[in-house]
Motif scaffolding. Structure first.
Motif, PDB file in Angstrom:
ATOM      1  N   SER A 166       0.854  -1.180   0.000  1.00 17.50           N
ATOM      2  CA  SER A 166       0.000   0.000   0.000  1.00 17.50           C
ATOM      3  C   SER A 166       0.892   1.233   0.000  1.00 17.50           C
ATOM      4  O   SER A 166       2.080   1.153   0.329  1.00 17.50           O
ATOM      5  N   LEU A 167       0.305   2.333  -0.382  1.00 19.05           N
ATOM      6  CA  LEU A 167       1.067   3.575  -0.393  1.00 19.05           C
ATOM      7  C   LEU A 167       1.244   4.098   1.029  1.00 19.05           C
ATOM      8  O   LEU A 167       0.278   4.179   1.797  1.00 19.05           O
ATOM      9  N   TYR A 168       2.452   4.471   1.362  1.00 14.36           N
ATOM     10  CA  TYR A 168       2.705   5.105   2.654  1.00 14.36           C
ATOM     11  C   TYR A 168       1.845   6.354   2.788  1.00 14.36           C
ATOM     12  O   TYR A 168       1.340   6.665   3.863  1.00 14.36           O
ATOM     13  N   GLU A 169       1.649   7.039   1.679  1.00 19.02           N
ATOM     14  CA  GLU A 169       0.857   8.275   1.666  1.00 19.02           C
ATOM     15  C   GLU A 169      -0.542   8.058   2.228  1.00 19.02           C
ATOM     16  O   GLU A 169      -1.103   8.931   2.897  1.00 19.02           O
ATOM     17  N   GLU A 170      -1.122   6.888   1.977  1.00 17.18           N
ATOM     18  CA  GLU A 170      -2.468   6.619   2.501  1.00 17.18           C
ATOM     19  C   GLU A 170      -2.452   6.590   4.029  1.00 17.18           C
ATOM     20  O   GLU A 170      -3.333   7.157   4.672  1.00 17.18           O
ATOM     21  N   TYR A 171      -1.471   5.948   4.622  1.00 11.02           N
ATOM     22  CA  TYR A 171      -1.361   5.923   6.088  1.00 11.02           C
ATOM     23  C   TYR A 171      -1.157   7.335   6.627  1.00 11.02           C
ATOM     24  O   TYR A 171      -1.754   7.726   7.620  1.00 11.02           O
ATOM     25  N   ARG A 172      -0.265   8.096   5.976  1.00  9.72           N
ATOM     26  CA  ARG A 172       0.025   9.463   6.415  1.00  9.72           C
ATOM     27  C   ARG A 172      -1.225  10.328   6.325  1.00  9.72           C
ATOM     28  O   ARG A 172      -1.594  11.013   7.273  1.00  9.72           O
ATOM     29  N   HIS A 183       0.631  -1.700 -10.035  1.00  8.57           N
ATOM     30  CA  HIS A 183       0.341  -0.861  -8.877  1.00  8.57           C
ATOM     31  C   HIS A 183       0.260   0.616  -9.253  1.00  8.57           C
ATOM     32  O   HIS A 183      -0.574   1.347  -8.704  1.00  8.57           O
ATOM     33  N   ARG A 184       1.075   1.044 -10.189  1.00  9.16           N
ATOM     34  CA  ARG A 184       0.994   2.437 -10.653  1.00  9.16           C
ATOM     35  C   ARG A 184      -0.373   2.685 -11.276  1.00  9.16           C
ATOM     36  O   ARG A 184      -0.990   3.727 -11.041  1.00  9.16           O
ATOM     37  N   SER A 197      -5.372   5.400 -10.409  1.00 10.97           N
ATOM     38  CA  SER A 197      -6.753   5.398 -10.913  1.00 10.97           C
ATOM     39  C   SER A 197      -7.579   6.500 -10.269  1.00 10.97           C
ATOM     40  O   SER A 197      -7.299   6.960  -9.158  1.00 10.97           O
ATOM     41  N   GLU A 198      -8.600   6.916 -10.971  1.00  5.69           N
ATOM     42  CA  GLU A 198      -9.496   7.955 -10.456  1.00  5.69           C
ATOM     43  C   GLU A 198     -10.137   7.532  -9.137  1.00  5.69           C
ATOM     44  O   GLU A 198     -10.245   8.325  -8.207  1.00  5.69           O
ATOM     45  N   LEU A 246       3.580   9.455  -8.523  1.00  2.78           N
ATOM     46  CA  LEU A 246       4.025   8.064  -8.453  1.00  2.78           C
ATOM     47  C   LEU A 246       5.291   7.929  -9.280  1.00  2.78           C
ATOM     48  O   LEU A 246       5.252   8.040 -10.497  1.00  2.78           O
ATOM     49  N   ASP A 247       6.414   7.731  -8.592  1.00  2.00           N
ATOM     50  CA  ASP A 247       7.686   7.572  -9.279  1.00  2.00           C
ATOM     51  C   ASP A 247       8.579   6.652  -8.459  1.00  2.00           C
ATOM     52  O   ASP A 247       8.123   6.047  -7.487  1.00  2.00           O
TER      53      ASP A 247
END
Length: 143
Positions: free
Chosen positions: A36-42, A103-104, A109-110, A123-124
């Motif tokens: 999962s993206l760390y950004e989601e937790y943050r 995953h990208r 996705s919208e 996303l990079d």
């Protein structure tokens, strides 16, 4: 036995064909990791998964199908992703590039961007990913 109502819920992908495939892979033992993206937790102020933490896995109809127990957690930039993790996701990836492309697409996705509350997500190769290894456990019997 732990109170299942007190356990966090694990919802893999989005309901429908994607979730159905992911849940089937968990139940078969092919899927022993998730990212999962760390950004989601943050963004949502959530704690990262912890070793020993259990979750109730829900299917597309919101029915519990099994438990997972976290056995390892690592936060990595995409550039440090390892092949063994991509393979452990149980989705048929044969390379880290395959893993990243899928995953990208999902994280870009919208639907996912709306979930995060922002129109664009960068996303990079520096994107931080939470890599969670788990083992599947059956649901406790209701005796």
């Amino acid at each position: 036995m732990a109170d299942m109502g007190a356990l966090p819920v694990g919802e893999y992908g989005t309901p429908g064909p994607l979730r159905d495939r992911l849940v089937a892979a968990i139940l078969s033992g092919r899927k022993t990791a998730t990212s999962s993206l760390y950004e989601e937790y943050r963004r949502f102020g959530e704690d990262l998964p912890q070793v020993g933490q259990r979750e109730i896995v829900l299917d597309s109809h919101q029915h519990p199908v099994c438990l997972t127990e976290t056995v390892a957690v690592e936060v990595l930039p995409v550039s440090d992703m390892k092949l063994d993790f991509a393979l452990a996701e149980g989705e048929g990836f044969t390379s880290v590039d395959d893993w990243w492309a899928a995953h990208r697409t999902f994280w870009g996705s919208e639907d996912y961007r709306t979930h995060l509350g922002q129109p664009e997500i960068e996303l990079d190769e520096n994107t931080l990913v939470v890599c969670q290894w788990f083992r599947m456990l059956p649901l406790p019997s209701s005796r």
